[in-house]
Design an enzyme around this catalytic site. Structure first.
Site, PDB file in Angstrom:
ATOM      1  N   ALA A  60      16.641 -18.549 -21.646  1.00 16.14           N
ATOM      2  CA  ALA A  60      15.643 -18.423 -20.637  1.00 16.14           C
ATOM      3  C   ALA A  60      15.226 -16.902 -20.663  1.00 16.14           C
ATOM      4  O   ALA A  60      16.169 -15.937 -20.865  1.00 16.14           O
ATOM      5  CB  ALA A  60      16.289 -18.188 -19.033  1.00 16.14           C
ATOM      6  N   VAL A  86      20.507 -15.066 -22.113  1.00 22.04           N
ATOM      7  CA  VAL A  86      19.179 -14.300 -21.554  1.00 22.04           C
ATOM      8  C   VAL A  86      18.504 -14.052 -23.029  1.00 22.04           C
ATOM      9  O   VAL A  86      18.978 -13.334 -23.916  1.00 22.04           O
ATOM     10  CB  VAL A  86      19.596 -13.230 -20.865  1.00 22.04           C
ATOM     11  N   LYS A  87      17.261 -14.634 -22.901  1.00 21.45           N
ATOM     12  CA  LYS A  87      16.496 -14.262 -24.059  1.00 21.45           C
ATOM     13  C   LYS A  87      15.561 -12.979 -24.023  1.00 21.45           C
ATOM     14  O   LYS A  87      14.636 -12.767 -22.970  1.00 21.45           O
ATOM     15  CB  LYS A  87      15.573 -15.408 -24.307  1.00 21.45           C
ATOM     16  N   VAL A  88      15.808 -11.945 -24.979  1.00 18.51           N
ATOM     17  CA  VAL A  88      15.178 -10.540 -24.912  1.00 18.51           C
ATOM     18  C   VAL A  88      14.542 -10.235 -25.930  1.00 18.51           C
ATOM     19  O   VAL A  88      14.906 -10.525 -27.140  1.00 18.51           O
ATOM     20  CB  VAL A  88      16.347  -9.766 -24.724  1.00 18.51           C
TER      21      VAL A  88
END
Length: 217
Positions: A60, A86-88
């Site tokens: 996400a 968590v996509k950063v």
């Protein structure tokens, strides 16, 4: 090699999952917009639905680009479900945030990666996954598969634990080449996954078997 599907379309996620080979899902703001999903509440709910469909890591993506905001947004996303990653983005504050997430037990996927140097930084920060965009690398007349192989070699030599998640897959051949180059994960559109099923000799052979079966009925 793990198989993730790169979409926010629930029907496509279900179809891929029913094959029995799906290990996870990746999404991004563009894919959410494509499905007409707008607003924080709707997006959060959509991620929750995906997590309930697929027993695997679900990426996400944050839309913040400043360190503190990335952290706060990432914490909200991680709270949706234990499978959320968590996509950063690969930016300075993104690397700082990945380190914070890693230190605090939150899985991350460092996205928009286009070089081995970026891959080293993400691994040093403790990223769970790294997403090199091989199709977009190919578009610049460089070789995306060579990048996967280079990163795989560096990670092996240096003992980095970050998993290479090959992204921006354009076709079934990309998937095969990523497997050969040492990718840990391949995230693909449904068409590319289904493309692995296809071979003209399979079609010819099946037609022949079915024709001969009629003669024995």
């Amino acid at each position: 090699m793990k198989f993730f599907i790169d979409t926010a379309n629930l029907a496509q996620i279900r179809e891929a999952n029913e094959l029995g080979i799906l290990d996870g899902v990746t999404t991004n703001p563009s894919l959410m917009a494509k499905e007409g999903i707008k607003g924080e509440a709707a997006i959060m709910n959509h991620y929750k639905t995906i997590c309930e469909l697929v027993d695997g890591d679900i990426s996400a993506e944050v839309i913040s680009t400043e360190y503190t905001a990335i952290i706060e947004e990432g914490k909200k996303l991680a709270a949706i479900h234990p499978n959320i990653v968590v996509k950063v983005p690969m930016i300075k504050d993104g690397i700082k945030a990945i380190k914070w997430f890693s230190d605090n037990g939150i899985k991350t996927n460092c996205t928009l990666v286009f070089s081995a140097g970026q891959a080293i930084l993400a691994a040093k920060a403790g990223a769970t996954y790294l997403s090199p965009f091989i199709g977009r690398v190919d578009d610049t007349n460089w070789d995306g598969i060579d990048l996967i192989a280079q990163i795989a070699n560096i990670y092996s030599l240096q003992g980095f634990k970050t998993q290479i998640l090959a992204a921006s897959i354009r076709n079934a051949l990309h998937i095969v080449k990523c497997a050969e180059a040492g990718a840990d994960v391949c995230t693909c559109p449904l068409d590319s996954i289904l493309g692995l099923l296809k071979h003209p000799l399979t079609d010819i052979g099946l037609a022949k078997f079915l024709e001969d079966a009629k003669k024995t009925a």
